[in-house]
Design a protein around this motif. Structure first.
Motif, mmCIF file in Angstrom:
data_model
loop_
_atom_site.group_PDB
_atom_site.id
_atom_site.type_symbol
_atom_site.label_atom_id
_atom_site.label_comp_id
_atom_site.label_asym_id
_atom_site.label_seq_id
_atom_site.Cartn_x
_atom_site.Cartn_y
_atom_site.Cartn_z
ATOM 1 N N SER A 71 45.256 32.612 37.921
ATOM 2 C CA SER A 71 44.574 33.503 36.962
ATOM 3 C C SER A 71 43.124 33.075 36.758
ATOM 4 N N VAL A 72 42.674 32.149 37.573
ATOM 5 C CA VAL A 72 41.263 31.734 37.561
ATOM 6 C C VAL A 72 40.849 31.435 39.003
ATOM 7 N N SER A 107 41.338 42.194 37.057
ATOM 8 C CA SER A 107 40.490 41.348 36.203
ATOM 9 C C SER A 107 39.056 41.847 36.153
ATOM 10 N N ASN A 108 38.380 41.470 35.079
ATOM 11 C CA ASN A 108 36.930 41.722 34.990
ATOM 12 C C ASN A 108 36.208 41.044 36.148
ATOM 13 N N HIS A 109 36.847 40.025 36.783
ATOM 14 C CA HIS A 109 36.193 39.316 37.880
ATOM 15 C C HIS A 109 36.236 40.106 39.197
ATOM 16 N N TYR A 132 39.031 34.409 43.549
ATOM 17 C CA TYR A 132 39.998 35.012 42.617
ATOM 18 C C TYR A 132 39.715 36.514 42.426
ATOM 19 N N GLY A 160 39.832 41.903 30.549
ATOM 20 C CA GLY A 160 38.712 41.053 30.153
ATOM 21 C C GLY A 160 39.245 39.674 29.816
ATOM 22 N N ASN A 161 39.465 39.415 28.544
ATOM 23 C CA ASN A 161 40.031 38.123 28.138
ATOM 24 C C ASN A 161 41.009 38.342 26.993
ATOM 25 N N ARG A 171 32.751 36.969 25.580
ATOM 26 C CA ARG A 171 34.046 37.572 25.244
ATOM 27 C C ARG A 171 33.908 38.643 24.146
ATOM 28 N N ILE A 174 34.228 41.557 26.334
ATOM 29 C CA ILE A 174 35.421 41.784 27.188
ATOM 30 C C ILE A 174 36.742 41.390 26.526
ATOM 31 N N PHE A 252 31.703 32.391 36.684
ATOM 32 C CA PHE A 252 32.309 32.671 37.994
ATOM 33 C C PHE A 252 31.233 33.109 38.991
#
Ligand code: 15L
Length: 274
Positions: A71-72, A107-109, A132, A160-161, A171, A174, A252
């Protein structure tokens, strides 16, 4: 009552969701690690990088919430096994077991390299900020394929988170509260017209970087807004890395030294026929 499978159930998001959804669904929780069961819950230990495990856990459920995997950011071999092979195994096993509905918390990523001064919606081209993030784009693409080719139904939630309260300035844009993410997952399980949809997993934040109108169209009514925590958080915030501050994905997006990938296992030489 519907039975739902939650993979990666012992993680933070899984733990919040299990608690929030316990009264609504019969939950089959699954993970590599054991967990303490709560109301309406059964547990199946599984390693989703093994297809036989993925087949076992997806049998007989009404919907899958696929949280399992890294998750990261992580090393390539770990991301490859858990997030790409694991995701393929879960989607393919669901298809073979006749499970139509999948909620994939992306994910936002997946879009982390968009700048903070931009507002993006569900139609933008992905701009992953990490290995990720790339694995989440893979999951979105695989879901799109399985929706179009096999008629499966996917809600992709670019989370987001998830946290009881937002933890920093980034945050505030997000953050998603546990009850709001549970509301989005419930839409993913129940909405009759989902084929393939992308939404952002954020609360109704004043500082959102996302136009989340697709979630609203599907009936999402966030109950929380990170702004309530802004004065306290901003008073404590220290200046961060300038590259991280520019992009939505934060740290990230900062280049790091990439460890060498592990060597591939040597292939056995075939004996030459005489
Ligand atoms: C994520 O996708 C991660 O799963 C979570 O651990 C946080 O890093 C979150 O994004 C974030 O960007 O805050």
């Amino acid at each position: 009552m519907k039975t739902i499978l939650i993979t990666g159930a012992t993680g933070d998001v899984g733990t919040h969701l299990r608690r929030e959804l316990a009264g609504q669904y019969r939950i089959r929780a699954s993970d590599l690690r054991p967990l303490k069961k709560i109301k309406n819950e059964t547990f199946m230990r599984a390693d989703i990088s093994r297809f036989s495990d993925a087949m076992r856990i997806t049998k007989g459920v009404d919907a899958v919430i696929h949280l399992g995997g890294y998750s990261v950011e992580g090393p390539w071999e770990g991301i490859l096994n858990a997030n790409l092979i694991g995701c393929y195994n879960v989607f393919e096993a669901a298809r073979r077991n006749g499970v139509k509905r999948i909620i994939f918390p992306t994910s936002n990523h997946a879009t982390g390299f968009y700048r903070r001064n931009q507002t993006i919606d569900h139609r933008v081209y992905p701009k992953p900020d990490s290995r990720y993030g790339v694995s989440k784009v893979f999951g979105e693409a695989l879901g799109s394929l399985y929706a179009d080719k096999y008629g499966m139904q996917f809600l992709m939630i670019r989370i987001g988170n998830v946290n009881p309260v937002p933890i920093d300035k980034r945050r505030l844009s997000i953050w998603v509260s546990p009850r709001d993410i549970a509301q989005l997952v419930t839409i993913g399980i129940e909405h009759p017209e989902i084929r393939f949809e992308i939404v952002y997993g954020i609360s109704g934040n004043t500082r959102a970087w996302y136009d989340n109108s697709n979630a609203m169209r599907l009936g999402y009514k966030p109950k929380d807004n990170a702004e309530a925590y802004a004065p306290e958080l901003l008073a404590k915030e220290k200046p961060g890395n300038p590259t991280a501050e520019l992009y939505q994905g934060g740290v990230f997006c900062v280049a790091e030294d990439i460890p060498n990938p592990a060597p591939l296992p040597k292939r056995k030489q075939r004996k030459k026929r005489k």
